[in-house]
Design an enzyme around this catalytic site. Sequence first.
Site, PDB file in Angstrom:
ATOM      1  N   ASP A 142      -4.858  -5.554  -7.937  1.00 32.62           N
ATOM      2  CA  ASP A 142      -5.154  -5.281  -6.671  1.00 32.62           C
ATOM      3  C   ASP A 142      -5.388  -3.545  -6.846  1.00 32.62           C
ATOM      4  OD1 ASP A 142      -5.274  -4.859  -3.808  1.00 32.62           O
ATOM      5  OD2 ASP A 142      -3.590  -5.885  -3.455  1.00 32.62           O
ATOM      6  N   HIS A 162       0.956  -1.150  -0.064  1.00 34.40           N
ATOM      7  CA  HIS A 162      -0.102   0.058  -0.248  1.00 34.40           C
ATOM      8  C   HIS A 162       0.838   1.145   0.035  1.00 34.40           C
ATOM      9  CE1 HIS A 162      -2.906  -3.026   1.516  1.00 34.40           C
ATOM     10  NE2 HIS A 162      -3.763  -2.287   1.036  1.00 34.40           N
TER      11      HIS A 162
END
Length: 549
Positions: free
Chosen positions: A312, A239
């Site tokens: 993702d 992330h």
Amino acid sequence: MRVPRSITLAALAAVTVPLAGCGGGATADRGRPSGGPGSPAASPSAQAAAREAWIPGYVARMSLEEKVGQLFVPSFAGTDEAEAMIRRYHVGGLIYFPNNLGGGPAGTARRSNALQKASKLPLLIGVDEEQGLVTRTPFVTRFPGNMALGATGRPEDARAAAQVTGTELRAVGINQNYAPVADVNVDPANPVIGVRSFGSDPAAVARMLTAAIDGYRSAGVAATAKHFPGHGDTDTDSHTGLPVITHTRAEWERLDMPPFKAAVDAGVDAVMSAHIVVPGLDRSGDPATLSRAVLTGLLRERLGHQGLIVTDSLRMAGAREKYGDAATPVRAINAGADQLLMPPRLSTAYRAVLRAARSGEIPRRRLDDAVGRILRLKERRGLFRGTAADPARAEAVVGASGHRAVARQVAEHAITLVRDDRGLLPLKGRTVHVSGPRAAALAAALRAQGVGIAASPARADVAVLTTLDAGTATAARIRALGTRPVVVAALGRPYDLDHAARAAATLAAYSSGPAAVAALAKVMAGTVKPAGRLPVRAGGRQPGHGLSY
């Protein structure tokens, strides 16, 4: 179908949900020619092929703008914004988060219906509902998560948890779940996977994973195995950065590949890519999401995956930092991805992909292949035969007493007694002081099981310390409790128990949720015997270790 208010874990396998959706008012046969699926005597694969025979011709008639739109699954703030995305960009799906669910079960069902009504083609309405640490639908029945399921050692528990979760998701109009996690958690310091994994044994992870996939399928929800080629051995969070995993090709085949291979062999609907660099698989330095060698070479050609490849979130730093927000989705499609999840700016990503498709940078065959796979998934999950959710049914199904009973059973099966050096457990008949995360909830649950609760360690026979990913701080917290014997219960990563050498007894619950805390109290009190086995090395014990009274 109305789910019974009382249902046992053993009986759950008999419960199915119609693939056509969850109620009346279905939007039938949208965008495809009418016709039956073929002879009832045909094999399931032949019937599926017959149901999908219309798709290539339909794709050929779609405009370029419609094709590009089908690739995208953006997030949104509210119904108005989502409907604008549908009209302007022809998006193929949308993703829910707690801020855009539309309230509780009935409100979410109504919002799902509104979104579906606005779209020419049925939408893949998705959510990232892993249970445990990652949950996006706060109203669904809470389960303790994958590592707890791994500790049960029971694939039937993984199947039941997925079936309950999938049944509740489909009841509110959600038809795709970005779960379950297929990563093998090799690194105890992994900041992004941890208890989201079923464990550290590839074969055990594969068994639990395929059972969960089957549970979602039986509920009419598309499952997504993630994060390919494997995010379990990293100490960097994708992330916020771009992790590099140093597994060789042989190590990848031994450690990371088995669960994904099992998922593909089980016919999983989708596989999600990881924003990680694995030089042993591709020396380009590109993240797997943008690597043709990984997505097409390994996942499509080596493993034989025929379903969707999903990126993702494209908002994550691991996807964006090398090429930027315009080039990244183009590269992902050319690498082999079919579904582009959560672009930072939909307008930028859509225009970039449309421009690349017009110029031939994205070959027309690659685009048509991706769109065809998306439509086949929608057909297989029954979306062309109906998408309507019944708000009244959603209220009855979500959180049903039988579903909560399944969650309690799964949590009880997971609690692991790692060691008990002084025979302190069970605690019934002793007075204990409880401190740490969720201390009040655990104390109340212990009191309900007949265990005496003291206001301070000085007044207790035993000190109970809960930890929640405390790491090395665990040892200092044990010392602060003085000379009383200490029982440590890990409510998150069991690796906390590596720092609990001074404790007299240790347990792992793998979750701080209500079902896990209640189950922990029952085990500590002796009402329920501990049955879990460590799915990872922790507390000085190898995977598979677990004690019972």
